[in-house]
Structures are given as C-alpha cells and as structure tokens.
Design a protein around this motif. Structure first.
Motif, mmCIF file in Angstrom:
data_model
loop_
_atom_site.group_PDB
_atom_site.id
_atom_site.type_symbol
_atom_site.label_atom_id
_atom_site.label_comp_id
_atom_site.label_asym_id
_atom_site.label_seq_id
_atom_site.Cartn_x
_atom_site.Cartn_y
_atom_site.Cartn_z
ATOM 1 N N LEU B 85 12.974 4.746 -4.332
ATOM 2 C CA LEU B 85 11.668 5.347 -4.037
ATOM 3 C C LEU B 85 10.559 4.692 -4.872
ATOM 4 C CD1 LEU B 85 12.615 9.108 -3.665
ATOM 5 C CD2 LEU B 85 11.457 7.712 -1.956
ATOM 6 N N ALA B 86 10.801 4.538 -6.166
ATOM 7 C CA ALA B 86 9.772 3.938 -7.026
ATOM 8 C C ALA B 86 9.537 2.487 -6.621
ATOM 9 C CB ALA B 86 10.187 4.025 -8.493
ATOM 10 N N GLY B 87 10.626 1.775 -6.295
ATOM 11 C CA GLY B 87 10.495 0.389 -5.853
ATOM 12 C C GLY B 87 9.703 0.298 -4.560
ATOM 13 N N LEU B 88 9.930 1.255 -3.691
ATOM 14 C CA LEU B 88 9.204 1.274 -2.417
ATOM 15 C C LEU B 88 7.706 1.472 -2.660
ATOM 16 C CD1 LEU B 88 9.573 1.310 0.702
ATOM 17 C CD2 LEU B 88 9.710 3.800 0.535
ATOM 18 N N ALA B 89 7.376 2.375 -3.572
ATOM 19 C CA ALA B 89 5.967 2.623 -3.888
ATOM 20 C C ALA B 89 5.294 1.342 -4.371
ATOM 21 C CB ALA B 89 5.857 3.722 -4.953
ATOM 22 N N VAL B 90 6.005 0.604 -5.231
ATOM 23 C CA VAL B 90 5.446 -0.645 -5.746
ATOM 24 C C VAL B 90 5.360 -1.683 -4.622
ATOM 25 C CG1 VAL B 90 5.799 -2.538 -7.362
ATOM 26 C CG2 VAL B 90 6.336 -0.204 -8.070
ATOM 27 N N ALA B 91 6.417 -1.763 -3.822
ATOM 28 C CA ALA B 91 6.485 -2.792 -2.787
ATOM 29 C C ALA B 91 5.338 -2.657 -1.791
ATOM 30 C CB ALA B 91 7.828 -2.723 -2.061
ATOM 31 N N VAL B 92 5.016 -1.427 -1.410
ATOM 32 C CA VAL B 92 3.934 -1.212 -0.452
ATOM 33 C C VAL B 92 2.642 -1.843 -0.964
ATOM 34 C CG1 VAL B 92 2.418 0.574 0.462
ATOM 35 C CG2 VAL B 92 4.880 0.862 0.586
ATOM 36 N N ALA B 93 2.347 -1.578 -2.239
ATOM 37 C CA ALA B 93 1.109 -2.095 -2.803
ATOM 38 C C ALA B 93 1.149 -3.615 -2.936
ATOM 39 C CB ALA B 93 0.857 -1.437 -4.164
ATOM 40 N N PHE B 94 2.268 -4.132 -3.480
ATOM 41 C CA PHE B 94 2.384 -5.585 -3.678
ATOM 42 C C PHE B 94 2.283 -6.319 -2.347
ATOM 43 C CE2 PHE B 94 4.580 -6.171 -8.067
ATOM 44 C CZ PHE B 94 3.634 -5.332 -8.634
ATOM 45 N N ARG B 95 2.891 -5.751 -1.328
ATOM 46 C CA ARG B 95 2.853 -6.330 0.016
ATOM 47 C C ARG B 95 1.418 -6.570 0.452
ATOM 48 N NH1 ARG B 95 6.643 -7.213 4.315
ATOM 49 N NH2 ARG B 95 7.093 -9.273 3.651
ATOM 50 N N ALA B 96 0.563 -5.595 0.140
ATOM 51 C CA ALA B 96 -0.829 -5.685 0.563
ATOM 52 C C ALA B 96 -1.683 -6.413 -0.473
ATOM 53 C CB ALA B 96 -1.384 -4.291 0.821
ATOM 54 N N GLY B 97 -1.024 -7.016 -1.470
ATOM 55 C CA GLY B 97 -1.768 -7.780 -2.462
ATOM 56 C C GLY B 97 -2.490 -6.928 -3.489
ATOM 57 N N VAL B 98 -2.103 -5.671 -3.619
ATOM 58 C CA VAL B 98 -2.705 -4.791 -4.623
ATOM 59 C C VAL B 98 -1.649 -4.515 -5.689
ATOM 60 C CG1 VAL B 98 -3.869 -2.598 -5.033
ATOM 61 C CG2 VAL B 98 -4.067 -3.702 -2.811
ATOM 62 N N PHE B 99 -2.000 -4.763 -6.951
ATOM 63 C CA PHE B 99 -0.989 -4.617 -8.003
ATOM 64 C C PHE B 99 -1.048 -3.223 -8.610
ATOM 65 C CE2 PHE B 99 -1.138 -9.055 -7.325
ATOM 66 C CZ PHE B 99 0.179 -9.458 -7.487
ATOM 67 N N ASN B 100 -0.306 -2.328 -8.012
ATOM 68 C CA ASN B 100 -0.263 -0.955 -8.504
ATOM 69 C C ASN B 100 0.743 -0.854 -9.640
ATOM 70 O OD1 ASN B 100 -0.275 1.757 -8.919
ATOM 71 N ND2 ASN B 100 0.679 2.317 -6.963
ATOM 72 N N ILE B 101 0.242 -0.913 -10.876
ATOM 73 C CA ILE B 101 1.117 -0.774 -12.053
ATOM 74 C C ILE B 101 1.182 0.708 -12.420
ATOM 75 C CG2 ILE B 101 1.588 -1.729 -14.370
ATOM 76 C CD1 ILE B 101 1.386 -3.858 -12.289
ATOM 77 N N THR B 269 -3.953 1.521 0.976
ATOM 78 C CA THR B 269 -2.715 1.007 0.382
ATOM 79 C C THR B 269 -2.371 1.770 -0.893
ATOM 80 O OG1 THR B 269 -3.250 -1.177 1.200
ATOM 81 C CG2 THR B 269 -1.607 -1.045 -0.531
ATOM 82 N N MET B 270 -3.361 1.900 -1.762
ATOM 83 C CA MET B 270 -3.103 2.603 -3.022
ATOM 84 C C MET B 270 -2.730 4.059 -2.758
ATOM 85 S SD MET B 270 -3.143 0.791 -5.732
ATOM 86 C CE MET B 270 -3.308 2.054 -6.973
ATOM 87 N N THR B 271 -3.349 4.663 -1.746
ATOM 88 C CA THR B 271 -3.023 6.055 -1.437
ATOM 89 C C THR B 271 -1.577 6.165 -0.973
ATOM 90 O OG1 THR B 271 -5.307 6.330 -0.736
ATOM 91 C CG2 THR B 271 -3.770 8.081 -0.142
ATOM 92 N N LEU B 272 -1.177 5.276 -0.066
ATOM 93 C CA LEU B 272 0.198 5.315 0.436
ATOM 94 C C LEU B 272 1.186 5.083 -0.707
ATOM 95 C CD1 LEU B 272 2.173 5.512 2.789
ATOM 96 C CD2 LEU B 272 1.872 3.060 3.176
ATOM 97 N N SER B 273 0.867 4.101 -1.553
ATOM 98 C CA SER B 273 1.734 3.803 -2.691
ATOM 99 C C SER B 273 1.855 5.029 -3.610
ATOM 100 C CB SER B 273 1.155 2.605 -3.447
ATOM 101 O OG SER B 273 1.942 2.310 -4.559
ATOM 102 N N GLY B 274 0.703 5.658 -3.875
ATOM 103 C CA GLY B 274 0.704 6.845 -4.731
ATOM 104 C C GLY B 274 1.445 8.010 -4.096
#
Lengths: 372, 378
Positions: B85-101, B269-274
């Motif tokens: 789940l946590a990896g998925l949250a990160v992957a969504v953002a990275f996929r869209a070029g947004v680095f959600n740390i 993207t950030m909303t979906l990731s969050g």
C-alpha cells in the motif's frame, strides 16, 4: 546495596543448581555445546537448545545499549547467567506495534523460563498474551496485569527515589564539603533540580525531591527548571549553571541522557551534583569528582530475583504486583566513587531515618511513582 | 534495442550504461532485480560469516523466517500489506513525476483520523458485526479523506505557489508526527491508557480472521492492498485522468502542449497518493495497532514505500512482488532476531544491503532518464 554485595550474600545462601554444582562454568559449557552442535550440523535445528535454562528480554522502544533502563534490566539477567546455566535471548524491538506478535512468538517456542518485557508499552499486548499463553511466565517492568498469576509486574517507586535524593541534597548543602576545587556553601541552603521534559513523570520526581529536601531541612530553597529534552545536554547545562549562579551548591537531575549537562555545569562552576537511576559516578566517570552520590533503583536486582525464582521453581514468590521500593530494598541512595567514607555522617543518619520512616509508613508523598 | 549500438565510438560509457538501463525490457529488469537481490544476499552471507556466525543457518533462517510456517507467512503478508500500500502511494506520485516524500505523514494523518472517527462514532452505532462493518467503513473513508487532504496541501503549494514538493512533504511529515504525537498524549489520550495512546478500538472493529489466525493479520487487509493495486492500475491505464498523469510524468511539456492542465494534474496526483497513504494508515490502525500510539515510534512504512516503488519501477502492478520481497525480508529479520543470536544491527544492515542493491539500478534509470542520458533518440 549494590548488586555486588547482594549477589555475594545470596550466592552463599542459594542452593546449588545441578549444573553449577560441578566445576563446569557457563563458558566451557557453551563451548562444549558448540562443539557438539558443529558435529551434528546436518540437521538444521532452529535454535541451539544448549543451556538448561532460557530467558528472553524484549526491549522498550528506546532499545538496548541506553546505559540506563534497558541495560539495567538486562544486567540482572546477565548476573544470573554467571551463576546458572542460563541462555539469554536479547530481542531488541523498537516498534510498539510489533510487541504483540514478538511476545507471542517467544511464548510459542515454549522454551523460556521467563520472558522479560521492558516498559509499560508492553502492557496492552501482554494482557492478551498472558491469557493466551497461561503456562508462560512473564515479567513486566513499569506495570502489572491485574489477576494474571503468570505475570510478575514491577512498578518502580520513582517518587521514593526522588525523596531520597532530596534528603541527601538537603543534608549535604548545610555541610562543608571540598573536593578537587569544588565546594559547598554551608551558610546557605540552596539546591537545584534539573528536569528533562516537563511531563507528569518528571513533575513527580520534582515534587518528591522538594518534599525530601524540606523533610530534612525546613529552611532550604529549591530552584527548579527544565531543559525540555532528555538528550540535549547543553539545555540541561544552561539550567544547572543558572541555578548555581543563583546560589545552588548541589544540583540533582532527572533528565536521563541530558543529565551529563548538569554534571558539567557543576564541574565548571566548582559545585556538586547528584546522579539518578544508577551509580552515575561510574557510568559518567568523567564527572566522578563532582558526583557526591546517586539515587538509584535496582532494576537489575528485580530481573535477577525474577529469573532466579523462575529457574528455582519458585514463581509464586514473585508473581503479581511487585514494587521496586525502599521497603523491598530496590531503591536507595549510594555515595559517589570518589566520596566513599568522606561524606559527613549526618548523610547516612538522615537517609536511614528517611528509609525507616518509609518502611514504617510515616511518609506520605503528594505524587505517585509516575505522576501527581 | 538496436538503437543503442556499441559502434558509436563517441558515445561515452555513461551514455551507454544509461542507454542500456533505459532500454531494458520488463523481463530484463526483473532479471536485474532478481540478480541484484541474490548478489546482495551473497555479500550479506559473507559478512555474516566474517562476523563469526554460521552463514548456512542464517540463509536457512532467512527462508524459514519468511515462508517457513503459517505464522511466518502471516507475518510476511502483514508486512507486505503495508509495504504494497505504501509503495503504491509513492508509485502513483512518482509515475506522474511528482516526488511525494510525504507518504509517512499522510499515513499518520490517515491512521489517527481512522481511529478517532471510529472511537467517536462507536457509541451511536450498534455493536457486533453490523456495527463493526459500519465503523470500519467510516474509519477507512475518514482515513482516505484526511490522508488525501494532507497530500493535496503540498500538491497545491507546488502547483499554485511553486513550492518544491520534496521539501514541503518532508516538512509536513515532521508536522504530522509532532502534532499527532501531541494529540495522542493530550486531548486524544485514552482514559485507561497506561502508555501514550488513544482509547482502544471496540473489539468488534477488526478484520475477520480467515485462513490465518494471527491477531495482527487478516487476509482482508492483504485483499484491500491487492484491490487498491488493481484499482490504481485501472485508473492509470484506462482513464483519461490517469493518462494525463502518466503523460505528465513522461514529458511534462508535451503533456501541457497537448492540453493537460498541469496544475490540476499535480494536485490530483498528490491527492490520490495521499488517499492511498491514508488507507495504509487505516489498515495499519485497524489490523495491527487497535489504537493509535505516538507516531514517532511507528514503523517508517512511508519511507520504505519509496524503496518498494523504486524496486517496482514505479509500476503499480510491480509494487505487489516488490512489497512481498520487502515483507519477506522484514519478516525473516524479525524471525532471525528472535531465534538466533545474530545481533539485530547486523540483520538490519544486510536487509539494507538488499534494498540498496535492488533499488539502485532503478534509481539510476530514473536519474538517467531525467538527465536525458542514453542516446539521442530519446
């Protein structure tokens, strides 16, 4: 009442265990099992089940090697391992969410004479596990489980320890002490208290300390302050140094690892300090010249007593709610390494009076062991 | 593949390596990951041997500890659920070029929102299974909403104020951990609690125990993770919204010229990731904790998720095997720590080595692609 004296006294009285009866000590015994194990390597057994007794200890979230709480608890097991054929499994688990499954996994091995858990964070999972594994003996430090005969729950009487520190400070500030450039000011009675974080637990230390000072010395003034951290020595140093500027000649700290700051403030301002939890003139020996003494709680004695009781089949003697208290002998004030035999006799007299008064139930403190 | 030819003498070595990494097919990349894992384990075993422990026993325990018993499998899946789940949250953002740390912070905010909403509404709902299902629903929805909002904040700051999302999300992690830490020790602290935590969730608020009987794991939790993966994969590959996100990730300028509203996409993207991070927090709270404790002492699932996502090449489907690998390692580490005298620091070091080895090729790939290395045809 250091561990050393107790274990010497006890080992004479304690019945010899089957394995310690011979001349085989633990080291050679382990070496021989290792050799046997190497020969029979083929079967990939899960554990080297060599020793006659086994104990496990699960750390608090702070982990081992903290020079305090966790190590103190583990030391008692290590002392027992010197006398018994006992293997200790140190399990460092810093994540609270894992405690339930780690406890269960250890209990499931059906191997340990006792499983020791450091810290009250273990309480909630243990309530379930002590029921699920009724034949497992558990030792919980800082809390107890009501009605569970297989749990030995220990509560440290921190307020009694703080009171003794207060008695010592209140006594010594009126005496004239000089050592390696540091000195007290016998004409004025001002002492200091440096807390770590301003939380319930440390507030209880503070209040009990003040009550201890006032019990022995009505005229004394107690300056108190908090550094705001258990690890920032410079903050503790600032607080202690300003108290010394305001006339304090003895400072006690309840600031865990930040307490070194209070010692260095005493050292650089030619005053004295008192240690907490363990004999800090040993653990912080660079400040041994200013540490007059330490208010200590012998957690190692508690773990030692519990594990030996479990091994001797005397669990009933330690189960249920237990206190690490003055009455039980687990809380005391000990003189610093460089001041042994040189402190005024009034100190010992007052400490003895205070301890007797506790045992007789004559002293009622405002605060409990963990809060007011 | 033929585009990167070795005949071009002028091409620097770096370009060639980058080109190889960028051109690797999915199968090759899986091969690289498996090879890297094996190589890292081999080095780890040498270190174990040098430290004076039996490497064969260590290797055996690594497997036994991850998959050797029902308890081990349950433990592996428990960790895997959170890593996926946590990896998925990160992957969504990275996929869209947004680095959600900031997944860790969103995870914490989602978790506390879940626990408190359940505790506050429980008295008004029936007890038993019906109440349990309703409360879990309420908790999960709240976790998703609050996690999503906490992710949307740095997204909006980036889109409309130009604030670097790496910095803002890191700061928001500290804020979440600090504020929630204060809440659970102050206003939200349970009355009966002896340690720092909220009240316990009611007994009937728990995932049902099917297949495994483990107090901290339910197949339902793992099912939620897998369903989330399928859902996200569907959104990214089959919807216009997902297409916009992925296109922005590949080539932000091109996406903008083709009519994608880049600002909206960043916030979305950030909303979906969050939201996914918040869901992770809910699963953690309901399945494992049963209350909420000081977040400073909670596992770093949000940060581990970055490594999981990198290993999966930021592919939502790839997050499942990557999460299971991480879960297995974590589980084996716990087993070895309990069952042998190898010190925990050494175990964690070796797990770290595996993570490093498997994540690094993918990290280089991302850097290479970003810097425009690997040939002219890109």
């Amino acid at each position: 009442m250091s561990r050393q004296t107790q274990s010497e006294g006890d080992s004479d009285a304690r019945p010899a265990t089957p394995n310690s009866a011979g001349t085989v000590d633990r080291r050679t015994f382990l070496a021989s099992t290792a050799a046997v194990g190497a020969v029979g390597l083929a079967g990939c057994a899960d554990d080297e089940e060599g020793a006659e007794y086994n104990a496990a200890i699960i750390s608090s979230p702070a982990g081992f090697d903290d020079n305090a709480f966790n190590d103190n608890a583990r030391d008692g097991l290590r002392e027992a391992a010197e006398e018994y054929d006992l293997d200790i499994n140190d399990v460092e688990e810093t994540e609270e969410a894992e405690y339930e499954s780690v406890q269960a996994e250890l209990a499931e091995q059906d191997l340990y004479d006792v499983i020791v858990m450091v810290g009250q964070q273990h309480y909630d999972p243990l309530v379930n596990n002590s029921e699920t594994y009724p034949d497992q003996n558990w030792m919980l430090i800082n809390d107890h489980v009501e009605g569970a005969a297989n749990v030995s729950g220990w509560i440290e009487m921190n307020h009694e320890m703080s009171f003794l520190a207060g008695v010592a400070a209140g006594t010594l500030t009126t005496e004239s002490i000089e050592h390696e450039g540091s000195s007290t000011n016998p004409d004025e009675s001002v002492v200091g208290f440096v807390g770590g974080e301003d939380i319930d637990l440390i507030n209880a230390f503070e209040t009990s300390y003040i009550e201890g000072v006032e019990w022995v010395n009505d005229d004394a003034e107690v300056l108190t302050g908090y550094g705001g951290s258990f690890s920032d020595t410079s903050a503790a140093n600032d607080v202690a140094a300003s108290q010394i500027d305001d006339g304090a000649d003895i400072v006690w700290h309840a600031a865990s690892a930040a307490g070194g700051g209070a010692f260095s403030a005493a050292q650089s301002n030619d005053r004295f300090a008192l240690g907490v939890d363990v004999d800090q003139s040993i653990t912080e020996d660079q400040y041994a010249d200013v540490i007059l003494g330490s208010a200590v709680k012998a957690l190692n004695e508690a773990t030692y007593d519990v594990v030996t009781a479990a091994m001797d089949g005397d669990w009933g003697g330690v189960s249920g709610e237990r206190n690490l208290s003055i009455e039980q002998g687990g809380i005391d004030f000990i003189t610093g390494q460089e001041f042994e035999g040189s402190l005024p006799a009034a100190l010992d007299e007052n400490l003895e009076d205070a301890k007797d008064a506790f045992i007789a139930g004559e002293i009622e403190l405002t605060c409990g062991p963990t809060g007011c | 593949m033929s585009s990167v030819s070795d005949t071009d003498e002028s091409k620097s070595r770096l370009e060639r390596i980058a080109g190889y990494l960028l051109d690797a097919t999915v199968l090759e990349r899986i091969g690289i990951a498996v090879g890297a894992t094996a190589f890292a384990l081999l080095i780890g075993l040498v270190i174990v041997a040098l430290a004076g422990y039996d490497p064969f026993r260590f290797a055996t325990q690594l497997v036994v500890g991850a998959f050797g018993s029902e308890r081990a499998i349950a433990r592996t899946l428990r960790f895997s659920t959170l890593f996926v789940l946590a990896g998925l949250a990160v992957a969504v953002a990275f996929r869209a070029g947004v680095f959600n740390i900031g997944v860790q912070g969103q995870f914490v905010v989602g978790g506390i929102a879940c626990v408190m909403s359940i505790i506050w509404t429980a008295p008004y709902l029936p007890t038993g299974t019906v109440g349990g299902v309703l409360l879990i629903g309420i908790g999960v929805v709240n976790a998703i909403v609050f996690g999503g909002l906490y992710g949307a904040l740095p997204g909006a700051l980036k889109a409309y104020a130009g604030a670097n999302e790496i910095i803002t999300t890191i700061m928001l992690n500290f804020i979440a951990i600090g504020v929630v830490g204060w809440l659970v020790n102050g206003p939200f602290r349970g009355e009966e609690a002896t340690s720092v935590r909220t009240e316990q969730l009611p007994d009937y608020v728990a995932f049902p125990q099917v297949v495994f009987s483990d107090p901290n794991f339910s197949v339902v939790g793992f099912g939620i993770a897998v369903l989330s993966v399928i859902g996200v994969a569907f959104v990214l590959t089959r919807t216009r919204y997902g297409y916009d996100m992925v296109t922005s990730g590949y080539q932000a300028t091109a996406a903008r010229f083709s009519g994608v509203d880049s600002k909206q996409t960043i916030v979305a993207t950030m909303t979906l990731s969050g939201m996914i991070a918040g869901l992770t927090g809910a699963v953690f709270a309901i399945m494992i904790q049963g209350s909420y404790t000081d977040p400073a002492g909670i596992g770093n699932y949000g940060f581990d998720g970055i490594a999981v996502s990198l290993l999966a090449a930021n592919n939502p489907i790839g997050v499942v095997p990557a999460g299971i690998l991480f879960g297995g390692l974590e589980s084996a580490g716990s087993h070895i720590q309990i069952r042998s005298d190898v010190p925990v620091q050494l175990i964690n070091g070796i797990i770290g080595l595996v993570v490093l080895f498997v994540a690094v090729p993918e990290l280089f790939r991302m850097i290479g692609a970003r810097m425009g290395l690997g040939g002219d045809d890109r």
